[in-house]
Design a protein around this motif. Structure first.
Motif, mmCIF file in Angstrom:
data_model
loop_
_atom_site.group_PDB
_atom_site.id
_atom_site.type_symbol
_atom_site.label_atom_id
_atom_site.label_comp_id
_atom_site.label_asym_id
_atom_site.label_seq_id
_atom_site.Cartn_x
_atom_site.Cartn_y
_atom_site.Cartn_z
ATOM 1 N N PHE A 11 0.857 -1.173 0.000
ATOM 2 C CA PHE A 11 0.000 0.000 0.000
ATOM 3 C C PHE A 11 0.897 1.229 0.000
ATOM 4 N N ASP A 12 0.867 1.986 -1.084
ATOM 5 C CA ASP A 12 1.730 3.136 -1.256
ATOM 6 C C ASP A 12 0.940 4.417 -0.998
ATOM 7 N N LEU A 13 1.214 5.053 0.136
ATOM 8 C CA LEU A 13 0.522 6.291 0.482
ATOM 9 C C LEU A 13 0.950 7.473 -0.366
ATOM 10 N N SER A 14 2.113 7.384 -1.018
ATOM 11 C CA SER A 14 2.637 8.536 -1.750
ATOM 12 C C SER A 14 1.688 9.009 -2.844
ATOM 13 N N ARG A 15 0.906 8.099 -3.402
ATOM 14 C CA ARG A 15 -0.001 8.533 -4.461
ATOM 15 C C ARG A 15 -1.146 9.381 -3.921
ATOM 16 N N PHE A 16 -1.360 9.347 -2.611
ATOM 17 C CA PHE A 16 -2.411 10.148 -2.004
ATOM 18 C C PHE A 16 -1.903 11.490 -1.469
ATOM 19 N N LEU A 17 -0.604 11.662 -1.455
ATOM 20 C CA LEU A 17 -0.032 12.914 -0.972
ATOM 21 C C LEU A 17 0.078 13.872 -2.148
ATOM 22 N N TRP A 18 -0.547 14.986 -2.021
ATOM 23 C CA TRP A 18 -0.687 15.917 -3.120
ATOM 24 C C TRP A 18 0.232 17.111 -2.919
ATOM 25 N N ILE A 19 0.799 17.592 -4.005
ATOM 26 C CA ILE A 19 1.598 18.805 -3.971
ATOM 27 C C ILE A 19 0.841 19.848 -4.781
ATOM 28 N N PRO A 20 0.416 20.931 -4.133
ATOM 29 C CA PRO A 20 -0.340 21.961 -4.848
ATOM 30 C C PRO A 20 0.462 22.557 -6.009
ATOM 31 N N PHE A 21 -0.247 22.923 -7.061
ATOM 32 C CA PHE A 21 0.380 23.505 -8.242
ATOM 33 C C PHE A 21 1.207 24.731 -7.888
ATOM 34 N N LEU A 45 19.128 22.778 -5.269
ATOM 35 C CA LEU A 45 18.182 21.737 -4.858
ATOM 36 C C LEU A 45 18.238 21.496 -3.359
ATOM 37 N N LYS A 46 19.433 21.559 -2.775
ATOM 38 C CA LYS A 46 19.548 21.414 -1.318
ATOM 39 C C LYS A 46 18.774 22.516 -0.602
ATOM 40 N N GLN A 51 13.841 24.272 2.263
ATOM 41 C CA GLN A 51 12.880 25.366 2.304
ATOM 42 C C GLN A 51 11.429 24.881 2.233
ATOM 43 N N SER A 52 11.208 23.743 1.609
ATOM 44 C CA SER A 52 9.842 23.260 1.404
ATOM 45 C C SER A 52 9.185 22.869 2.724
ATOM 46 N N THR A 53 7.904 23.169 2.827
ATOM 47 C CA THR A 53 7.132 22.780 4.011
ATOM 48 C C THR A 53 6.290 21.533 3.735
ATOM 49 N N ASN A 54 6.318 21.058 2.491
ATOM 50 C CA ASN A 54 5.562 19.877 2.096
ATOM 51 C C ASN A 54 6.495 18.677 2.126
ATOM 52 N N VAL A 55 6.209 17.708 2.971
ATOM 53 C CA VAL A 55 7.075 16.545 3.162
ATOM 54 C C VAL A 55 7.285 15.792 1.852
ATOM 55 N N LYS A 56 6.224 15.610 1.091
ATOM 56 C CA LYS A 56 6.347 14.882 -0.178
ATOM 57 C C LYS A 56 7.244 15.653 -1.146
ATOM 58 N N MET A 57 7.104 16.962 -1.177
ATOM 59 C CA MET A 57 7.952 17.788 -2.046
ATOM 60 C C MET A 57 9.405 17.659 -1.614
ATOM 61 N N GLN A 58 9.655 17.670 -0.309
ATOM 62 C CA GLN A 58 11.023 17.504 0.196
ATOM 63 C C GLN A 58 11.607 16.177 -0.274
ATOM 64 N N GLU A 59 10.819 15.117 -0.186
ATOM 65 C CA GLU A 59 11.289 13.791 -0.585
ATOM 66 C C GLU A 59 11.622 13.747 -2.081
ATOM 67 N N ILE A 60 10.766 14.340 -2.886
ATOM 68 C CA ILE A 60 10.998 14.323 -4.334
ATOM 69 C C ILE A 60 12.207 15.168 -4.697
ATOM 70 N N GLY A 83 4.049 12.694 -12.352
ATOM 71 C CA GLY A 83 2.871 13.074 -11.582
ATOM 72 C C GLY A 83 3.070 14.359 -10.795
ATOM 73 N N PHE A 84 4.309 14.721 -10.578
ATOM 74 C CA PHE A 84 4.612 15.921 -9.805
ATOM 75 C C PHE A 84 5.177 17.044 -10.659
ATOM 76 N N PHE A 85 5.928 16.697 -11.690
ATOM 77 C CA PHE A 85 6.512 17.709 -12.577
ATOM 78 C C PHE A 85 6.009 17.475 -13.990
ATOM 79 N N PRO A 86 4.983 18.238 -14.395
ATOM 80 C CA PRO A 86 4.472 18.105 -15.756
ATOM 81 C C PRO A 86 5.576 18.372 -16.785
ATOM 82 N N SER A 87 5.378 17.879 -17.987
ATOM 83 C CA SER A 87 6.398 18.009 -19.032
ATOM 84 C C SER A 87 6.796 19.458 -19.282
#
Length: 92
Positions: A11-21, A45-46, A51-60, A83-87
């Motif tokens: 069960f992968d929770l990452s697909r439910f964690l959303w990063i706002p546009f 990038l470091k 700087q990011s406050t979104n955990v999923k964004m930090q991980e990516i 899914g996070f960085f559109p083309s």
């Protein structure tokens, strides 16, 4: 009695964690500013990772940074997260 098919699936929770546009847009803009100031891609990038406050964004961003440190082009590293960085972001 449990279903063996379900037992083998993770069960992968990452697909439910959303990063706002807006956070993605700020990432790209801040990256542009940092690179324009002469900061290396890895250092930028470091900074953005911390700087990011979104955990999923930090991980990516961390994963992208690690790939860049290993020699992958930034665009190729970003492409691995469609899914996070559109083309359009990848081509900037």
């Amino acid at each position: 009695m449990s279903n063996p098919t379900l037992q083998n699936k993770k069960f992968d929770l990452s697909r439910f964690l959303w990063i706002p546009f807006v956070q993605k847009t700020l990432f790209v803009e801040n990256l542009r500013v940092l690179l324009g100031a002469g900061i290396s891609v890895v250092e930028a990038l470091k900074i953005l990772e911390k700087q990011s406050t979104n955990v999923k964004m930090q991980e990516i961003v961390e994963q992208v940074r690690l790939k860049v440190e290993a020699g992958t082009q930034l665009s190729e590293a970003l492409e691995q997260y469609p899914g996070f960085f559109p083309s359009i972001f990848v081509r900037m």
